[in-house]
Design a protein around this motif. Structure first.
Motif, PDB file in Angstrom:
ATOM      1  N   SER A   1      15.279 -15.295 -38.805  1.00  0.00           N
ATOM      2  CA  SER A   1      14.852 -14.060 -38.147  1.00  0.00           C
ATOM      3  C   SER A   1      15.744 -13.771 -36.949  1.00  0.00           C
ATOM      4  CB  SER A   1      13.393 -14.153 -37.683  1.00  0.00           C
ATOM      5  OG  SER A   1      13.233 -15.154 -36.692  1.00  0.00           O
ATOM      6  N   CYS A   2      15.759 -12.500 -36.580  1.00  0.00           N
ATOM      7  CA  CYS A   2      16.350 -12.063 -35.321  1.00  0.00           C
ATOM      8  C   CYS A   2      15.247 -11.350 -34.552  1.00  0.00           C
ATOM      9  CB  CYS A   2      17.531 -11.141 -35.564  1.00  0.00           C
ATOM     10  SG  CYS A   2      18.375 -10.606 -34.045  1.00  0.00           S
ATOM     11  N   VAL A   3      15.045 -11.757 -33.305  1.00  0.00           N
ATOM     12  CA  VAL A   3      13.976 -11.211 -32.471  1.00  0.00           C
ATOM     13  C   VAL A   3      14.578 -10.654 -31.197  1.00  0.00           C
ATOM     14  CG1 VAL A   3      11.793 -11.695 -31.305  1.00  0.00           C
ATOM     15  CG2 VAL A   3      12.423 -12.993 -33.356  1.00  0.00           C
ATOM     16  N   VAL A   4      14.239  -9.418 -30.876  1.00  0.00           N
ATOM     17  CA  VAL A   4      14.667  -8.845 -29.610  1.00  0.00           C
ATOM     18  C   VAL A   4      13.428  -8.457 -28.826  1.00  0.00           C
ATOM     19  CG1 VAL A   4      14.981  -6.525 -30.610  1.00  0.00           C
ATOM     20  CG2 VAL A   4      16.131  -7.143 -28.470  1.00  0.00           C
ATOM     21  N   VAL A   5      13.369  -8.905 -27.576  1.00  0.00           N
ATOM     22  CA  VAL A   5      12.219  -8.653 -26.703  1.00  0.00           C
ATOM     23  C   VAL A   5      12.579  -7.522 -25.743  1.00  0.00           C
ATOM     24  CG1 VAL A   5      10.674  -9.655 -24.979  1.00  0.00           C
ATOM     25  CG2 VAL A   5      11.520 -11.067 -26.875  1.00  0.00           C
TER      26      VAL A   5
ATOM     27  N   ILE B   1      21.416   2.868 -32.041  1.00  0.00           N
ATOM     28  CA  ILE B   1      20.761   4.169 -32.152  1.00  0.00           C
ATOM     29  C   ILE B   1      19.810   4.407 -30.983  1.00  0.00           C
ATOM     30  CG2 ILE B   1      19.227   5.574 -33.598  1.00  0.00           C
ATOM     31  CD1 ILE B   1      20.316   4.041 -36.007  1.00  0.00           C
ATOM     32  N   LEU B   2      19.227   3.332 -30.451  1.00  0.00           N
ATOM     33  CA  LEU B   2      18.268   3.429 -29.335  1.00  0.00           C
ATOM     34  C   LEU B   2      18.846   2.691 -28.118  1.00  0.00           C
ATOM     35  CD1 LEU B   2      15.041   2.576 -31.396  1.00  0.00           C
ATOM     36  CD2 LEU B   2      15.925   4.853 -30.859  1.00  0.00           C
ATOM     37  N   PRO B   3      19.939   3.174 -27.547  1.00  0.00           N
ATOM     38  CA  PRO B   3      20.654   2.409 -26.512  1.00  0.00           C
ATOM     39  C   PRO B   3      19.923   2.309 -25.182  1.00  0.00           C
ATOM     40  CG  PRO B   3      21.601   4.601 -26.712  1.00  0.00           C
ATOM     41  CD  PRO B   3      20.599   4.469 -27.826  1.00  0.00           C
ATOM     42  N   HIS B   4      18.927   3.147 -24.942  1.00  0.00           N
ATOM     43  CA  HIS B   4      18.257   3.143 -23.636  1.00  0.00           C
ATOM     44  C   HIS B   4      16.975   2.301 -23.632  1.00  0.00           C
ATOM     45  CE1 HIS B   4      21.131   6.105 -22.372  1.00  0.00           C
ATOM     46  NE2 HIS B   4      20.765   6.926 -23.341  1.00  0.00           N
ATOM     47  N   THR B   5      16.739   1.559 -24.708  1.00  0.00           N
ATOM     48  CA  THR B   5      15.566   0.693 -24.765  1.00  0.00           C
ATOM     49  C   THR B   5      15.714  -0.461 -23.775  1.00  0.00           C
ATOM     50  OG1 THR B   5      15.269   1.210 -27.110  1.00  0.00           O
ATOM     51  CG2 THR B   5      14.149  -0.751 -26.264  1.00  0.00           C
ATOM     52  N   PRO B   6      14.764  -0.659 -22.860  1.00  0.00           N
ATOM     53  CA  PRO B   6      14.840  -1.821 -21.950  1.00  0.00           C
ATOM     54  C   PRO B   6      14.733  -3.122 -22.746  1.00  0.00           C
ATOM     55  CG  PRO B   6      13.278  -0.179 -21.147  1.00  0.00           C
ATOM     56  CD  PRO B   6      13.610   0.213 -22.554  1.00  0.00           C
ATOM     57  N   LEU B   7      15.656  -4.029 -22.526  1.00  0.00           N
ATOM     58  CA  LEU B   7      15.709  -5.275 -23.280  1.00  0.00           C
ATOM     59  C   LEU B   7      15.747  -6.460 -22.324  1.00  0.00           C
ATOM     60  CD1 LEU B   7      18.467  -4.208 -25.854  1.00  0.00           C
ATOM     61  CD2 LEU B   7      15.990  -4.130 -26.180  1.00  0.00           C
ATOM     62  N   PHE B   8      15.127  -7.565 -22.756  1.00  0.00           N
ATOM     63  CA  PHE B   8      15.024  -8.740 -21.893  1.00  0.00           C
ATOM     64  C   PHE B   8      15.610 -10.008 -22.521  1.00  0.00           C
ATOM     65  CE2 PHE B   8      11.308  -5.954 -21.164  1.00  0.00           C
ATOM     66  CZ  PHE B   8      11.668  -5.467 -19.922  1.00  0.00           C
ATOM     67  N   ALA B   9      15.481 -10.152 -23.829  1.00  0.00           N
ATOM     68  CA  ALA B   9      15.970 -11.374 -24.465  1.00  0.00           C
ATOM     69  C   ALA B   9      16.170 -11.127 -25.952  1.00  0.00           C
ATOM     70  CB  ALA B   9      15.000 -12.532 -24.250  1.00  0.00           C
ATOM     71  N   LEU B  10      17.010 -11.964 -26.552  1.00  0.00           N
ATOM     72  CA  LEU B  10      17.228 -11.903 -27.994  1.00  0.00           C
ATOM     73  C   LEU B  10      17.355 -13.317 -28.522  1.00  0.00           C
ATOM     74  CD1 LEU B  10      19.253  -9.428 -30.068  1.00  0.00           C
ATOM     75  CD2 LEU B  10      19.724 -11.872 -30.390  1.00  0.00           C
ATOM     76  N   GLY B  11      16.810 -13.533 -29.714  1.00  0.00           N
ATOM     77  CA  GLY B  11      16.889 -14.847 -30.331  1.00  0.00           C
ATOM     78  C   GLY B  11      17.261 -14.771 -31.794  1.00  0.00           C
ATOM     79  N   ASN B  12      18.190 -15.629 -32.211  1.00  0.00           N
ATOM     80  CA  ASN B  12      18.529 -15.814 -33.620  1.00  0.00           C
ATOM     81  C   ASN B  12      17.926 -17.141 -34.071  1.00  0.00           C
ATOM     82  OD1 ASN B  12      20.057 -13.431 -33.987  1.00  0.00           O
ATOM     83  ND2 ASN B  12      21.844 -14.386 -33.016  1.00  0.00           N
TER      84      ASN B  12
ATOM     85  N   ILE C   1      12.971  -8.996 -37.232  1.00  0.00           N
ATOM     86  CA  ILE C   1      13.337  -8.837 -38.634  1.00  0.00           C
ATOM     87  C   ILE C   1      13.484 -10.232 -39.214  1.00  0.00           C
ATOM     88  CG2 ILE C   1      15.032  -7.969 -40.275  1.00  0.00           C
ATOM     89  CD1 ILE C   1      15.634  -5.720 -38.367  1.00  0.00           C
ATOM     90  N   GLU C   2      12.708 -10.506 -40.261  1.00  0.00           N
ATOM     91  CA  GLU C   2      12.626 -11.846 -40.838  1.00  0.00           C
ATOM     92  C   GLU C   2      12.943 -11.793 -42.325  1.00  0.00           C
ATOM     93  OE1 GLU C   2       8.893 -14.649 -41.949  1.00  0.00           O
ATOM     94  OE2 GLU C   2       9.073 -14.183 -39.808  1.00  0.00           O
ATOM     95  N   THR C   3      13.544 -12.862 -42.836  1.00  0.00           N
ATOM     96  CA  THR C   3      13.892 -12.899 -44.246  1.00  0.00           C
ATOM     97  C   THR C   3      13.719 -14.291 -44.817  1.00  0.00           C
ATOM     98  OG1 THR C   3      15.643 -12.416 -45.872  1.00  0.00           O
ATOM     99  CG2 THR C   3      16.325 -13.397 -43.783  1.00  0.00           C
ATOM    100  N   GLN C   4      13.498 -14.356 -46.129  1.00  0.00           N
ATOM    101  CA  GLN C   4      13.496 -15.619 -46.868  1.00  0.00           C
ATOM    102  C   GLN C   4      14.763 -15.759 -47.716  1.00  0.00           C
ATOM    103  OE1 GLN C   4       9.585 -14.905 -48.736  1.00  0.00           O
ATOM    104  NE2 GLN C   4       8.896 -16.783 -47.739  1.00  0.00           N
ATOM    105  N   ASP C   5      15.687 -14.834 -47.550  1.00  0.00           N
ATOM    106  CA  ASP C   5      16.955 -14.850 -48.275  1.00  0.00           C
ATOM    107  C   ASP C   5      18.067 -15.247 -47.310  1.00  0.00           C
ATOM    108  OD1 ASP C   5      19.325 -14.343 -49.614  1.00  0.00           O
ATOM    109  OD2 ASP C   5      18.657 -12.457 -50.486  1.00  0.00           O
TER     110      ASP C   5
END
Length: 213
Positions: A9-13, A88-99, A69-73
Motif C-alpha cells: 500500500s501507499c498511504v498519504v496523510v 491534480i490536487l496540489p494544494h492539499t495539506p500533507l503531513f506524511a507518506l508511507g510505502n 491505495i492497497e493491492t494484493q498484486d
C-alpha cells in the motif's frame, strides 16, 4: 519456503476533501476504466469510504485525514496513483507518506532466520496457564533527515509475518506535494531497499510472487 508477498500500500496523510474522490472523478481523470465493477463500502464508526476494484485487486480507502491505495498484486504501483492524484490536487495539506509491503511465511521459515532472533526471547512461560503466542522484533533505520525505514517481523504460532514501512515526514520540506510525489514515486524502489534491509537484519528470503494461499 520463502516469505511470500501478501499485500502492499501507499498511504498519504493530510487533509482531504474525500467527496472529490468518487468513481466518476476517477474515471474522468483516467485512474480507472469505464465501465468497471466497483464495490463501495462505508464505515459507520467514522467518516470515510472504500472502493474495491476486485478484478484489479486494488482497494482505495478514502478518509478526511488520509488516502490509502492497497493491492494484493505485486505488480501494481500504488505510489504512482497517489503521485498522480497529488499532481491534480496540489494544494492539499500533507503531513506524511508511507510505502508499505507485507509478507507471510510458514512457521517452517523460522529455521532460516538469523540466529539472534531464533535464540531470543525465551518461549517457555514461567506459569503453566500462560502461553507465548507471538514474538515481535522491530528495527527502525534512519535513511534521511525525515525518512525512516521500519521493519517488523512477527513470529506467531502457525505463521511468520514481515511488515516493511518507509515513512516520510513531509513537515517543513518545501512544497509538501513535491516531496510527497517524489516519495510516492519511490514505491518500488522502497520495496527493494526494504527487502535488502530485512535480509540483513532478520535473515529473511523473500519471493515477490503473489500469495496464492
Amino acid at each position: 519456503m520463502a516469505f511470500r508477498f501478501d499485500k502492499a500500500s501507499c498511504v498519504v496523510v493530510g487533509t482531504f476533501n474525500m467527496y472529490i474522490l468518487h468513481p466518476q472523478w476517477l474515471i474522468k481523470n483516467k485512474f480507472i476504466d469505464d465501465p468497471i465493477e466497483v464495490g463501495f463500502e462505508t464505515n459507520l464508526a467514522r467518516p470515510g469510504f472504500r472502493f474495491r476494484f476486485e478484478k484489479a485487486k486494488i482497494i482505495w480507502n478514502v478518509a478526511p485525514d488520509r488516502l490509502t491505495i492497497e493491492t494484493q498484486d505485486p505488480q501494481v504501483d500504488c505510489g504512482k496513483a497517489i503521485a498522480d492524484i497529488l499532481r491534480i490536487l496540489p494544494h492539499t495539506p500533507l503531513f506524511a507518506l508511507g510505502n508499505n509491503t507485507h509478507y507471510q511465511a510458514d512457521s517452517s521459515e523460522f529455521a532460516t532466520l538469523s540466529q539472534p532472533i531464533r535464540d531470543f526471547p525465551r518461549t517457555e512461560s514461567p506459569t503453566p496457564d500462560n502461553k507465548v503466542v507471538q514474538r515481535t522484533f522491530h528495527v527502525g533505520i534512519k535513511r534521511a533527515e525525515q525518512e525512516t525505514v521500519n521493519l517488523q517481523i512477527a513470529i506467531k504460532e502457525n505463521s511468520i509475518e514481515l511488515a516493511c514501512n518507509v515513512h516520510v515526514d513531509l513537515g517543513g520540506r518545501g512544497t509538501p506535494s513535491d516531496s510527497a510525489i517524489a516519495a510516492a514515486e519511490r514505491f518500488f524502489d522502497d520495496r527493494v531497499e526494504s527487502k535488502l534491509l530485512a535480509q540483513h537484519f532478520f535473515g529473511t528470503a523473500i519471493d515477490h510472487a503473489p500469495n496464492s494461499a
